[in-house]
Structures are given as structure tokens and as C-alpha cells.
Design an enzyme around this catalytic site. Sequence first.
Site: not given
Ligand code: BDR
Length: 322
Positions: A254
Site C-alpha cells: 500500500h
Molecule cells: C493502510 O492501512 C494501514 O494499516 C497500512 O499501513 C496502510 O497505510 C492500508 O489500508
Amino acid sequence: MRRTGVPRDNGLVSRTGLIIDCDPGVDDAIALFLAFGSKELDLIGVTTVAGNVSAALTARNARLIRQIAGREDVPVVAGAERPLVRAPVEADHFHGETGLGHLPVFEPVAPLAEGEAADVIVREVMARPPGSVTVAVTGPMTNLALAFAREPALPARLAAVVVMGGARSEGGNITASAEYNIHADPHAAQAVAASGCRLVMLGLDVTHQVRATPERIARIAALASAPAKAVANLLDFAVETERKHVEGGAPPLHDPCTIAYILRPDLFATRPCRLEVETESRLTLGHTAVEFRVGPDEANCQWATRANAEAIFALLTERLGE
Ligand code: BDR
Ligand code: CA
């Protein structure tokens, strides 16, 4: 007021100073390594926020990653300890108790810089020429919303705000319809969307296209550098959690997408849209309502729809090997 989304391939963003606002977090940590290894970026600072784990841990983790990368020249500033309105919601089931999976943790040598994230964002941006600073956000947007509230001239002063957050075609990952970063502080996200800043949103629609396959992890694990070894360790943990919680195979990458976008906007396709965030409903709190059927006067965001996963991993691998 006319709202301007960021043209996706104008090369503007990568020439500006950068502040990374994050909640490390396994994938935030990888985003930091990508940025620390990208010498063309003018890294003004890293600010941290409560999110995946507590504010104390995210601030410690950012310093720890900075030390492994040997980038103590970049200040780390701690920020908000809780969301603007809602109760905190952590994601330690995806990031481990420390926030960094199985990565061995230690107390970093270099301390936090003085000050508080929102104030430091205001100070650093307002001290520089208009359009010369980009903010990448890889956690809940609490710090940025506080900074916008403290300095109303700030949104227009920024070159861009590049956020990992939201979901349209993919559905949610923390609830049925919400992505974690937006769900964790929906009021902050709505304030940023309504601010008039040049906003780029990289949500699950694209980050789910960028997956850490065994071959991609192996290419990173084969590198000798300390950041590469740490990233391989973090990705192995992400593979475990993906199996445990999502029954999936290769985990999505992500947060590094924000830095990849800033370095190489040509690796993404975006569309202008009107973005609003649900802040009322118990059921859909943090849902991102993305409306493409708007004219230029109504658009407040560039919404990412496609990402070139192979090229993004090639970029990450290259920067970890240097
Ligand atoms: C996002 O949620 C967090 O847990 C991760 O670091 C990322 O920024 C993904 O949905
Ligand atoms: Ca994050």
C-alpha cells in the site's frame, strides 16, 4: 472556488521538497526506505501519527527505520496521539505488537526533533515558496487536518498532497466499505478533501494491483544492503498476515505507492473526481464516495485507477540496492 486536481504526468511533484506523514506500520516502513533511498527527493522531514499502533510506537518506529537507512539528516517529529473526533482504532493485527512485524526493534540513537507534527508542517511549508512542498500521507490524516485548521493558507501553498487511502471499486479492508486510513480518522480525511489542496488519492483500487509475489520478494532478499534485508523481513511478515487474515496470497504494497507516485507519476493512471468522506454512518464510516461524473469546477481530487506493479517493484528494488 475552482478546485484543481494534480495533473498526473507533469513532473511537478518530484521536483519539490517532501514531508512524509506516516504511522509505521510494516508498509509505511517500506515507504520510508524507498524515500530514504531516493536521493533526488529533498526530504524535509517525517511526521508521525497514531494509527496502526500508538503514537509513541509510530514515532519510535520512524526513528528506527531512519537509523537502519542511515538518514539521521532527516528530522522525525511526533504528532497527534488520537483522531480528531472518533475513538482510536489500531491495526496491530496487520502490523504486529511493535508495528514492525518480526523486525527486531531497538531504541534508536537519534532523538525526535522538537515540536509537534502539525505545527512543524505549517512552519516548514510556510517558510518555503508556494508550490514547493509535497506532503505524502500514509496514515490517518489527523496531522494534516490539524495543520490546515491552524493555517488556512496552507492547502493552496502545497504542490500536492499524495495519500494512500480510500477505496472505490475494491470495497473496504477494515470494514465492508472503508479503507483503514480513512476509517481511522474520517473527519480528518473529509477536512483534507474539502480544503482545496491538490489531492491525489492512491486507494485500494490501485494498491491491490501492486502485490509482493514470492519472485519480487526474492529479488529484494537477494540484495546485500541493510534496508533491503529489513524490507524482505517486513514483506515476509506481510505474507504471513495476508494468509492469516485475508486468506490471500501475495500481500498488497500500500504505502510505498505514494513515494513511487511522487518519483514516477507515469507508473499510475488517475482520473479527476469529486471525493467526499462519510463521517456520520455507523455502518459506512470512512467510506470514500468517488464521483467521476463531475466537471473541472467540482473535482477536488485525482483518483488512481491503475498502477504498473512490475515497474513499482523494480523501482523499490533498485532504490534498496543503492
Ligand atoms: C493502510 O492501512 C494501514 O494499516 C497500512 O499501513 C496502510 O497505510 C492500508 O489500508
Ligand atoms: Ca500506513
